[in-house]
Design a protein around this motif. Structure first.
Motif, PDB file in Angstrom:
ATOM      1  N   ARG A   3       0.826  -1.207   0.000  1.00  0.00           N
ATOM      2  CA  ARG A   3       0.000   0.000   0.000  1.00  0.00           C
ATOM      3  C   ARG A   3       0.859   1.256   0.000  1.00  0.00           C
ATOM      4  O   ARG A   3       0.496   2.278  -0.586  1.00  0.00           O
ATOM      5  CB  ARG A   3      -0.892  -0.012   1.250  1.00  0.00           C
ATOM      6  CG  ARG A   3      -1.676   1.267   1.467  1.00  0.00           C
ATOM      7  CD  ARG A   3      -2.537   1.175   2.718  1.00  0.00           C
ATOM      8  NE  ARG A   3      -1.722   1.151   3.935  1.00  0.00           N
ATOM      9  CZ  ARG A   3      -1.274   2.264   4.540  1.00  0.00           C
ATOM     10  NH1 ARG A   3      -1.519   3.430   4.014  1.00  0.00           N
ATOM     11  NH2 ARG A   3      -0.563   2.187   5.633  1.00  0.00           N
ATOM     12  N   LYS A   4       2.017   1.171   0.650  1.00  0.00           N
ATOM     13  CA  LYS A   4       2.851   2.357   0.794  1.00  0.00           C
ATOM     14  C   LYS A   4       3.886   2.515  -0.319  1.00  0.00           C
ATOM     15  O   LYS A   4       4.613   3.461  -0.345  1.00  0.00           O
ATOM     16  CB  LYS A   4       3.568   2.326   2.153  1.00  0.00           C
ATOM     17  CG  LYS A   4       2.647   2.566   3.345  1.00  0.00           C
ATOM     18  CD  LYS A   4       2.196   4.016   3.391  1.00  0.00           C
ATOM     19  CE  LYS A   4       1.406   4.323   4.648  1.00  0.00           C
ATOM     20  NZ  LYS A   4       2.247   4.479   5.810  1.00  0.00           N
ATOM     21  N   LEU A   6       4.328   3.691  -3.447  1.00  0.00           N
ATOM     22  CA  LEU A   6       3.533   4.487  -4.377  1.00  0.00           C
ATOM     23  C   LEU A   6       4.398   4.979  -5.521  1.00  0.00           C
ATOM     24  O   LEU A   6       4.949   6.065  -5.485  1.00  0.00           O
ATOM     25  CB  LEU A   6       2.896   5.666  -3.628  1.00  0.00           C
ATOM     26  CG  LEU A   6       2.055   5.281  -2.404  1.00  0.00           C
ATOM     27  CD1 LEU A   6       1.609   6.532  -1.673  1.00  0.00           C
ATOM     28  CD2 LEU A   6       0.837   4.480  -2.844  1.00  0.00           C
ATOM     29  N   TYR A  80       4.382  11.766   9.710  1.00  0.00           N
ATOM     30  CA  TYR A  80       4.266  11.356   8.311  1.00  0.00           C
ATOM     31  C   TYR A  80       5.673  11.265   7.723  1.00  0.00           C
ATOM     32  O   TYR A  80       6.572  12.019   8.105  1.00  0.00           O
ATOM     33  CB  TYR A  80       3.420  12.359   7.513  1.00  0.00           C
ATOM     34  CG  TYR A  80       2.054  12.586   8.102  1.00  0.00           C
ATOM     35  CD1 TYR A  80       1.010  11.681   7.872  1.00  0.00           C
ATOM     36  CD2 TYR A  80       1.799  13.704   8.901  1.00  0.00           C
ATOM     37  CE1 TYR A  80      -0.238  11.879   8.435  1.00  0.00           C
ATOM     38  CE2 TYR A  80       0.550  13.915   9.460  1.00  0.00           C
ATOM     39  CZ  TYR A  80      -0.462  12.991   9.230  1.00  0.00           C
ATOM     40  OH  TYR A  80      -1.704  13.174   9.784  1.00  0.00           O
ATOM     41  N   ASP A 126       7.358   0.332   6.234  1.00  0.00           N
ATOM     42  CA  ASP A 126       6.073   0.937   5.889  1.00  0.00           C
ATOM     43  C   ASP A 126       6.233   2.409   5.493  1.00  0.00           C
ATOM     44  O   ASP A 126       5.459   3.276   5.893  1.00  0.00           O
ATOM     45  CB  ASP A 126       5.096   0.813   7.062  1.00  0.00           C
ATOM     46  CG  ASP A 126       3.638   0.830   6.584  1.00  0.00           C
ATOM     47  OD1 ASP A 126       3.406   0.531   5.404  1.00  0.00           O
ATOM     48  OD2 ASP A 126       2.759   1.170   7.385  1.00  0.00           O
ATOM     49  N   PRO A 128       6.424   5.114   2.341  1.00  0.00           N
ATOM     50  CA  PRO A 128       6.119   5.272   0.913  1.00  0.00           C
ATOM     51  C   PRO A 128       7.352   5.615   0.087  1.00  0.00           C
ATOM     52  O   PRO A 128       8.209   6.381   0.516  1.00  0.00           O
ATOM     53  CB  PRO A 128       5.126   6.431   0.875  1.00  0.00           C
ATOM     54  CG  PRO A 128       4.593   6.527   2.251  1.00  0.00           C
ATOM     55  CD  PRO A 128       5.684   6.066   3.164  1.00  0.00           C
ATOM     56  N   LEU A 279      -1.588  12.164  -3.923  1.00  0.00           N
ATOM     57  CA  LEU A 279      -1.077  11.653  -2.662  1.00  0.00           C
ATOM     58  C   LEU A 279      -1.745  12.395  -1.516  1.00  0.00           C
ATOM     59  O   LEU A 279      -1.918  13.614  -1.569  1.00  0.00           O
ATOM     60  CB  LEU A 279       0.440  11.875  -2.613  1.00  0.00           C
ATOM     61  CG  LEU A 279       1.213  11.286  -1.449  1.00  0.00           C
ATOM     62  CD1 LEU A 279       1.122   9.777  -1.451  1.00  0.00           C
ATOM     63  CD2 LEU A 279       2.673  11.721  -1.531  1.00  0.00           C
ATOM     64  N   THR A 280      -2.139  11.648  -0.520  1.00  0.00           N
ATOM     65  CA  THR A 280      -2.773  12.257   0.654  1.00  0.00           C
ATOM     66  C   THR A 280      -1.906  12.043   1.879  1.00  0.00           C
ATOM     67  O   THR A 280      -1.086  11.121   1.932  1.00  0.00           O
ATOM     68  CB  THR A 280      -4.156  11.635   0.919  1.00  0.00           C
ATOM     69  OG1 THR A 280      -3.995  10.276   1.297  1.00  0.00           O
ATOM     70  CG2 THR A 280      -5.049  11.743  -0.316  1.00  0.00           C
ATOM     71  N   LYS A 282      -2.809  10.925   4.644  1.00  0.00           N
ATOM     72  CA  LYS A 282      -3.154   9.650   5.276  1.00  0.00           C
ATOM     73  C   LYS A 282      -2.251   8.535   4.763  1.00  0.00           C
ATOM     74  O   LYS A 282      -1.836   7.643   5.506  1.00  0.00           O
ATOM     75  CB  LYS A 282      -4.614   9.316   5.000  1.00  0.00           C
ATOM     76  CG  LYS A 282      -5.105   8.072   5.720  1.00  0.00           C
ATOM     77  CD  LYS A 282      -6.575   7.847   5.449  1.00  0.00           C
ATOM     78  CE  LYS A 282      -7.059   6.575   6.169  1.00  0.00           C
ATOM     79  NZ  LYS A 282      -8.493   6.311   5.919  1.00  0.00           N
ATOM     80  N   GLU A 283      -1.909   8.598   3.467  1.00  0.00           N
ATOM     81  CA  GLU A 283      -1.048   7.561   2.888  1.00  0.00           C
ATOM     82  C   GLU A 283       0.399   7.651   3.393  1.00  0.00           C
ATOM     83  O   GLU A 283       1.152   6.696   3.254  1.00  0.00           O
ATOM     84  CB  GLU A 283      -1.062   7.679   1.367  1.00  0.00           C
ATOM     85  CG  GLU A 283      -2.398   7.298   0.747  1.00  0.00           C
ATOM     86  CD  GLU A 283      -2.418   7.591  -0.734  1.00  0.00           C
ATOM     87  OE1 GLU A 283      -2.606   6.647  -1.521  1.00  0.00           O
ATOM     88  OE2 GLU A 283      -2.234   8.758  -1.120  1.00  0.00           O
ATOM     89  N   LEU A 284       0.752   8.812   3.959  1.00  0.00           N
ATOM     90  CA  LEU A 284       2.108   9.001   4.456  1.00  0.00           C
ATOM     91  C   LEU A 284       2.216   8.787   5.959  1.00  0.00           C
ATOM     92  O   LEU A 284       3.292   8.986   6.540  1.00  0.00           O
ATOM     93  CB  LEU A 284       2.609  10.418   4.126  1.00  0.00           C
ATOM     94  CG  LEU A 284       2.547  10.851   2.660  1.00  0.00           C
ATOM     95  CD1 LEU A 284       3.186  12.230   2.502  1.00  0.00           C
ATOM     96  CD2 LEU A 284       3.227   9.847   1.761  1.00  0.00           C
TER      97      LEU A 284
END
Length: 944
Positions: A3-4, A6, A80, A126, A128, A279-280, A282-284
């Motif tokens: 998921r991370k 990207l 983040y 974990d 990105p 990119l948000t 939350k993803e970081l």
């Protein structure tokens, strides 16, 4: 794909204007890592360590990168986090300018081979990984910083100065420091202080200067200092061009010629902040590492230290008993197998204390058939003339040692030493130790000659890698996995500190025994390493180890000083300084503290209005380099330079030398250091005799103060003639240089004839040739030569070009040294002494050029170091064999100083000259003849 992980590959445009989100009251921390730049730095910083897994795969870059990650987690605790990497595709900058990065060599294969492991680690942590085809990591970081700055405090982790343009309120840089895990915080003020312009003017600065590492041209002749000065005065690049008429003719012409390229260069150096990144935040968001992925990977890479740090950096991982048990369950568990084992050397060791004469005799008897012994003395002081013996530790096998307590025991110290004398002085029994010179000097005070030096672990470490730490605590931790007991832990500190005689014998025994035991264990490790590098083993056994006793004898002998002469000289210099002070006050218009950089800066730059040259943390620099640049602009500067020179020599030598004469011997005892310089050169301290000027009138008066111990004796000086140039000729094989030395020509006159094409050589022509001869060995460039000779740069270029054409062999050899150093990671002397220079492959052109200069000079200066050390050993040996009373007193650069008698002075001169020539041949000078200049006098000046 995780998921991370990207990786953004878009078929359409990656450009859009970003509308920033609304700010929040309390901002979380976002860390953006410049991935490839950090990986490059880790690779080259740890290259000489040669880290590999058992199957031979390199792991240094992964280790350095991961260590930096752990430091980020531990120190900054980010909310983040993301790592940006360049993509392999050409970028928009290549399309704008096809020569963009055209000078870049391919990344080292050992670095490329570690990339996949780094990506796996990022996934396991974990974190990105962000990449977009056609754009560089800088652009991704710039865009992410602008997107998230309103919501977060953004920290960019990078060694790359170009990202300074992104700094603003809420966006800072974390730049790696000298140590791999240090991170230096740079905000707006730090950027302005270091580069001379604020972040918002950084693209203007880069536009003017260009970027050689990316092959981006700048305005010819406009360097960072000039660019910063112009921007400081006119505020912006646009405004500089509006005021071209106010500039010097040279700068005006340069900028006019540069103007057609202006827009292109600015586009190339400007980091994009408007890319399309879906990119948000939350993803970081930072999570915990996935140990099911991370631990097997770290074990596979054999990064034990990293695994050992995980519970410290991520303490929440340890909250679950089942997880802790799984990490420690059994000897084969991931963490148990990987934790670094720093244990006490005393654990399981056979250490004991000898406190009776009977016990001492039994120990001595048991050592009669020992192949070698490790020896260490425990004393009351580091000053060997003041030190009193508390005891001696001896070891003949690993993990076993005995301490002979000479305090707090029934042993009579003098009787005990007499019993030990045959053992300690046995010429057939090699002695091992850490920094044995100290032990030799301590025992000399008690009339015992500790000999011979079989193995010195400090010097073995130095020969294997001169720029490592060589103290026993670090060596024991690095090579044996031991946490040693320190002297402070033994005696305590502050008011509670114990005198060493008051420490319980058993405690002192454990402390002392560990030192002898560790020296023996380290010998086994270092000997194996040296046996794999035969040249380095020869260097230890024939140069460094024998020199220990030679230096100890010189330090013990000391040299006499003519104190009345120094007092008269001090008085005369004091009067000169008073006259100079009045002269400086008159030229400045007011009295001030000349020794205060702050007050001097105010006088020079505010009162007198001279141009500033260099900024420091506390204001504008007034160092010697700056003053030399200002000397032509105001007469007061010449007086300041003269004042500085006189004041430094007065305080450092003229006034200081009488104060450090040993009251017990009436002599000056300098310390010679074998393990300090990277090139192998000896250094001296307390006092440092290497820095006494040879040719200045005041330097000569200081040398005049060094005298024999009695009126009927003499000082003899023996000095190699132009040894470094002879070594350069030998290394290069250049026929013209070699022929000049074989014909016993004055090499500077010969070079002047070559450069200027004339047989009529003036003193000025010879002076220029001399500067070129020595400058070439240090990688001098036209700018440096023009500055040194005070000639136009065009003349300097012509001189260097002619020199290259006439002595092509020398320049080819110097270039070959650089290329070999880049490939091997080190350069060598003719005897094989190594210096590791990782920065030869630096992406920073300034750092790389400095490394290249060091690489060119090291084989030459290092060979000179080998030669003088070998000469000292030969001289000492031949003095002893000939039963001469003459003694060697000092070594300074390429010169040796002896004290001799009327009867011995002539045979001594012959003996020393022959030994020094033999040493040069032994150290590799086979084709170039060596000359030694000798002189005799009643003081050092007259002898030299």
């Amino acid at each position: 794909m995780s998921r991370k992980q990207l990786d953004f590959f878009h078929s359409g445009s990656a450009e859009r204007a970003v509308a920033p989100p609304k700010p929040v009251a309390e901002k979380p921390k976002l860390i953006l890592i410049d991935g490839m730049a950090m990986l490059y730095r880790a690779f080259f910083a740890l290259q000489r360590a040669g880290m590999t897994s058992r199957d031979g795969k390199p792991t240094g870059a992964v280790y350095g990168f991961t260590s930096a990650l752990l430091k980020i987690f531990e120190t900054y605790k980010p909310d983040y986090l993301a790592a940006a990497f360049d993509s392999r595709e050409k970028t928009f900058r290549h399309h704008l300018y096809p020569l963009y990065k055209a000078n870049r060599s391919a990344p080292p294969e050992d670095l490329i081979s570690q990339l996949d492991a780094v990506f796996e680690l990022l996934a396991a942590f974990d974190i990105p990984l962000i990449k977009i085809p056609g754009f560089e990591a800088d652009d991704l970081i710039g865009t992410a910083a602008r997107i998230f700055q309103p919501e977060c405090a953004v920290f960019i982790v990078t060694p790359d100065k170009d990202l300074a343009q992104l700094v603003q309120d809420g966006v800072s840089i974390l730049r790696p420091g000298k140590n791999q895990n240090e991170l230096e915080l740079l905000g707006r003020s730090e950027i302005a202080e270091q580069f001379g312009v604020p972040p918002e003017r950084f693209t203007d600065l880069l536009t003017l200067t260009g970027d050689t590492s990316d092959n981006i041209p700048g305005a010819k002749g406009i360097g960072p200092k000039t660019a910063a000065t112009l921007l400081g005065k006119y505020d912006s690049l646009q405004n500089i061009y509006l005021h071209l008429g106010d500039l010097s003719p040279k700068n005006r012409l340069t900028l006019e010629e540069f103007q057609p390229q202006l827009d292109l260069i600015k586009q190339l150096v400007t980091i994009r902040t408007d890319l399309q990144i879906d990119l948000t935040l939350k993803e970081l968001a930072c999570g915990s590492p996935d140990l099911t992925l991370l631990l097997p990977l770290l074990n596979k890479l054999e990064l034990k230290t990293v695994i050992g740090r995980l519970p410290v950096v991520f303490p929440k991982l340890m909250e679950h008993a089942s997880l802790e048990a799984s990490m420690h369950d059994g000897p084969d568990s991931p963490l148990a197998a990987a934790e670094p084992e720093l244990r006490s050397p005393r654990t399981g060791a056979d250490y004991g204390v000898i406190t009776t004469e009977e016990g001492l005799k039994a120990l001595i008897n048991s050592l009669q058939d020992a192949p070698r012994i490790a020896v260490d003395t425990e004393t009351t002081s580091l000053n060997t003339f003041e030190a009193e013996l508390a005891g001696i530790s001896i070891s003949t096998e690993a993990r076993k040692a005995r301490f002979i307590a000479l305090a707090n025991s029934s042993l009579n110290p003098q009787s005990a030493l007499e019993l030990l004398r045959p053992l300690l002085e046995n010429p057939e029994l090699p002695k091992t130790g850490q920094n044995l010179k100290y032990d030799i000097l301590v025992l000399k005070k008690y009339g015992i000659d500790l000999t011979p030096v079989g193995f010195d672990t400090m010097l073995a470490s130095y020969v294997l890698d001169p720029e490592e730490k060589h103290n026993l605590d670090d060596l024991a931790a690095r090579h044996l996995g031991y946490k040693t007991t320190t002297f402070e832990e033994l005696t305590g500190t502050g008011k509670a500190k114990l005198h060493i005689f008051d420490v319980e014998p058993e405690q002192l025994s454990d402390y002392a025994c560990q030192d002898a035991d560790l020296a023996l264990q380290l010998e086994e490790i270092f000997r194996k390493k040296l046996e794999g590098e035969k040249e380095l083993l020869w260097l230890c056994e024939h140069i460094e180890f024998p020199l220990v006793s030679v230096l100890a004898a010189m330090e013990h002998a000391g040299i006499c000083i003519d104190t009345p002469h120094l007092e008269k000289t001090s008085e005369a210099v004091g009067k000169e300084l008073e006259l100079l002070t009045e002269k400086i006050y008159a030229a400045s218009g007011a009295p001030f503290n000349i020794d205060s950089p702050k007050q001097l800066s105010n006088i020079l730059f505010n009162v007198l209005g001279l141009p500033t040259k260099k900024s420091t943390k506390t204001g504008f620099s007034t160092n010697v380099e700056v003053l030399e640049e200002l000397a032509e602009l105001h007469p007061v500067v010449a007086s300041l330079l003269e004042y500085r020179t006189l004041q430094k020599l007065k305080t450092t030598y003229i006034d200081a030398l009488p104060k450090i004469v040993n009251p017990l011997t009436g002599r000056l005892h300098t310390s010679f250091n074998q393990f300090i310089t990277a090139t192998g050169r000896l250094s001296s301290s307390n006092p440092n005799l290497q820095n006494i000027p040879i040719r200045s009138p005041l330097g000569k008066e200081i040398r005049r103060a060094f005298i024999p111990s009695s009126p009927d004796k003499w000082l003899l000086s023996a000095d190699y003639s132009q040894i470094e140039l002879r070594i350069a000729a030998e290394i290069s094989g250049d026929p013209q240089l070699i022929e000049a030395f074989r014909n016993r020509e004055d090499i500077h006159t010969a070079t002047a004839r070559v450069i200027f094409g004339s047989d009529e050589i003036t003193p000025d022509m010879r002076r220029k040739a001399k500067e070129v001869n020595f400058g070439v060995l240090y990688g001098i460039m036209p700018f440096g030569l023009s500055k040194r000779l005070n000639i136009p740069r065009s003349e300097a270029i012509a001189i260097i070009d002619t020199y290259k054409a006439k002595y092509p062999g020398l320049f080819l050899a110097l270039q070959e040294i650089i290329e070999t150093g880049k490939k091997d990671g080190y350069v060598s002397t003719l005897l094989g002494r190594r210096r590791y220079i990782a920065d030869l492959n630096s992406r920073n052109s300034n750092i790389q050029k400095a490394a290249e200069r060091a690489a060119m000079n090291t084989p030459i200066q290092g060979t000179a170091a080998d030669i003088i050390k070998c000469a000292m050993n030969l001289c000492s040996e031949r003095l002893r064999k000939n039963s001469m009373r003459s003694v060697m007193l000092l070594q300074v650069h390429d010169e040796l100083l002896f004290e001799t008698t009327d009867e011995e002075k002539e045979p001594l001169a012959d003996l020393i000259e022959e030994a020094m020539i033999d040493a040069a041949i032994i150290c590799g000078l086979k084709n170039v003849p060596v000359e030694v200049d000798t002189g005799i006098g009643k003081n050092w000046l007259d002898a030299h």
